[in-house]
Motif scaffolding. Structure first.
Motif, PDB file in Angstrom:
ATOM      1  N   SER B  12       0.848  -1.194   0.000  1.00 53.65           N
ATOM      2  CA  SER B  12       0.000   0.000   0.000  1.00 53.65           C
ATOM      3  C   SER B  12       0.879   1.238   0.000  1.00 53.65           C
ATOM      4  CB  SER B  12      -0.921  -0.003   1.229  1.00 53.65           C
ATOM      5  OG  SER B  12      -1.805   1.085   1.178  1.00 53.65           O
ATOM      6  N   GLN B  14       1.014   5.711  -0.775  1.00 50.84           N
ATOM      7  CA  GLN B  14       0.273   6.962  -0.944  1.00 50.84           C
ATOM      8  C   GLN B  14       0.507   7.508  -2.347  1.00 50.84           C
ATOM      9  OE1 GLN B  14      -1.343   7.543   1.925  1.00 50.84           O
ATOM     10  NE2 GLN B  14      -2.571   9.167   0.990  1.00 50.84           N
ATOM     11  N   GLU B  15      -0.539   8.095  -2.919  1.00 56.59           N
ATOM     12  CA  GLU B  15      -0.430   8.721  -4.234  1.00 56.59           C
ATOM     13  C   GLU B  15       0.723   9.717  -4.250  1.00 56.59           C
ATOM     14  OE1 GLU B  15      -3.954  10.847  -5.335  1.00 56.59           O
ATOM     15  OE2 GLU B  15      -3.235  11.292  -7.357  1.00 56.59           O
ATOM     16  N   PRO B  82      -3.379   6.470  -8.391  1.00 56.73           N
ATOM     17  CA  PRO B  82      -4.443   5.522  -8.021  1.00 56.73           C
ATOM     18  C   PRO B  82      -4.728   4.495  -9.121  1.00 56.73           C
ATOM     19  CG  PRO B  82      -5.035   7.716  -7.290  1.00 56.73           C
ATOM     20  CD  PRO B  82      -3.770   7.861  -8.107  1.00 56.73           C
ATOM     21  N   SER B  85      -3.180   0.939  -9.166  1.00 60.43           N
ATOM     22  CA  SER B  85      -3.661  -0.117  -8.270  1.00 60.43           C
ATOM     23  C   SER B  85      -4.063  -1.338  -9.092  1.00 60.43           C
ATOM     24  CB  SER B  85      -4.850   0.376  -7.443  1.00 60.43           C
ATOM     25  OG  SER B  85      -4.463   1.455  -6.609  1.00 60.43           O
ATOM     26  N   SER B 112      -1.861  -1.225  -3.903  1.00 54.21           N
ATOM     27  CA  SER B 112      -2.961  -0.282  -3.687  1.00 54.21           C
ATOM     28  C   SER B 112      -2.361   1.102  -3.514  1.00 54.21           C
ATOM     29  CB  SER B 112      -3.763  -0.652  -2.428  1.00 54.21           C
ATOM     30  OG  SER B 112      -4.322  -1.930  -2.554  1.00 54.21           O
ATOM     31  N   LYS B 114      -3.243   4.835  -2.611  1.00 54.08           N
ATOM     32  CA  LYS B 114      -4.319   5.576  -1.946  1.00 54.08           C
ATOM     33  C   LYS B 114      -4.226   7.069  -2.264  1.00 54.08           C
ATOM     34  CE  LYS B 114      -4.616   2.179   1.733  1.00 54.08           C
ATOM     35  NZ  LYS B 114      -5.621   1.448   0.941  1.00 54.08           N
TER      36      LYS B 114
END
Lengths: 114, 115
Positions: B12, B14-15, B82, B85, B112, B114
């Motif tokens: 995961s 962060q953008e 995003p 993903s 992913s 986010k």
């Protein structure tokens, strides 16, 4: 859009039956490979056809067979279906040349054996 | 015995940040490596590749690094978006395999990104 199309997209069969899956390769590609992708796994190589002849095979039993036609389209046949054959079946086409081996995949056929 | 391993099932990020996806292999006869991205209900899409004679290949936001001595490759995505993903598969070709284009895949890493 890869230009590789597979049919059907979904299929439900009964154990013991036979199934034929079809693939239309990207224009200009002379090599087609078939892969089986079980849930949570990466694709596993079944076999490859080059100029209508089998050109390599993975660890799959003989009840998995295939054909490649003069127009480079292809079929995957599975006889005596077992429950474990339930998976996504992927066709990939490529142009066989030295040093490069990018394969372009179709969207797959989701086979469910019940 | 798995010849191509992706040890992280998920990641995961962060953008805007960097995504680093890792892949290890055991077969020294592998001579070509590829990364594929897969969205649900679609087939894998080719992203980027690298020959074993190189140690880096770059294509836009995507860079693949190959460390042959460590039998390790990584995919860097900078900046992550995003739309990145998806599940990412590492694949390798055995130069002595029975067929051209016989690719051996890892199990994939689900990325992913986010917002």
């Amino acid at each position: 859009e890869t230009g590789v199309t597979q049919s059907p997209t979904h299929l439900i069969k009964t154990r013991g039956q036979q199934v034929t899956l079809r693939c239309s390769s990207q224009s200009g590609h002379n090599t087609v490979s078939w892969y089986q992708q079980a849930l949570g796994q990466g694709p596993q190589f079944i076999f490859q056809y080059y100029r209508e002849e089998e050109n390599g095979r993975g660890n799959f039993p003989p009840r998995f067979s295939g054909l490649q036609f003069p127009n480079y389209s292809s079929e995957l046949n599975v006889n005596a279906l077992e429950l474990d054959d339930s998976a996504l079946y992927l066709c990939a086409s490529s142009w066989r040349r030295q040093g490069r081996t990018e394969a372009f995949f179709g969207q797959g056929t989701r086979l469910t054996v019940v | 015995d798995q010849q191509v391993k992706q040890n992280s099932p998920s990641l995961s990020v962060q953008e805007g940040r960097i995504s680093i996806l890792n892949c290890d292999y055991t077969n020294s006869m592998f001579d070509y490596f590829l990364w594929y991205k897969k969205y649900p209900a679609e087939g894998p899409t080719f992203l980027i590749s690298i020959s074993s004679i190189k140690d880096k290949n770059e294509d836009g936001r995507f860079t693949v690094f190959l460390n042959k001595s460590a039998k390790h490759l990584s995919l860097h995505i900078v900046p992550s978006q995003p739309g990145d993903s998806a599940v990412y598969f590492c694949a390798a070709r055995d130069s002595h395999g029975g067929s051209q284009g016989n690719l051996i895949f890892g199990k994939g890493t689900k990325l992913s990104v986010k917002p």
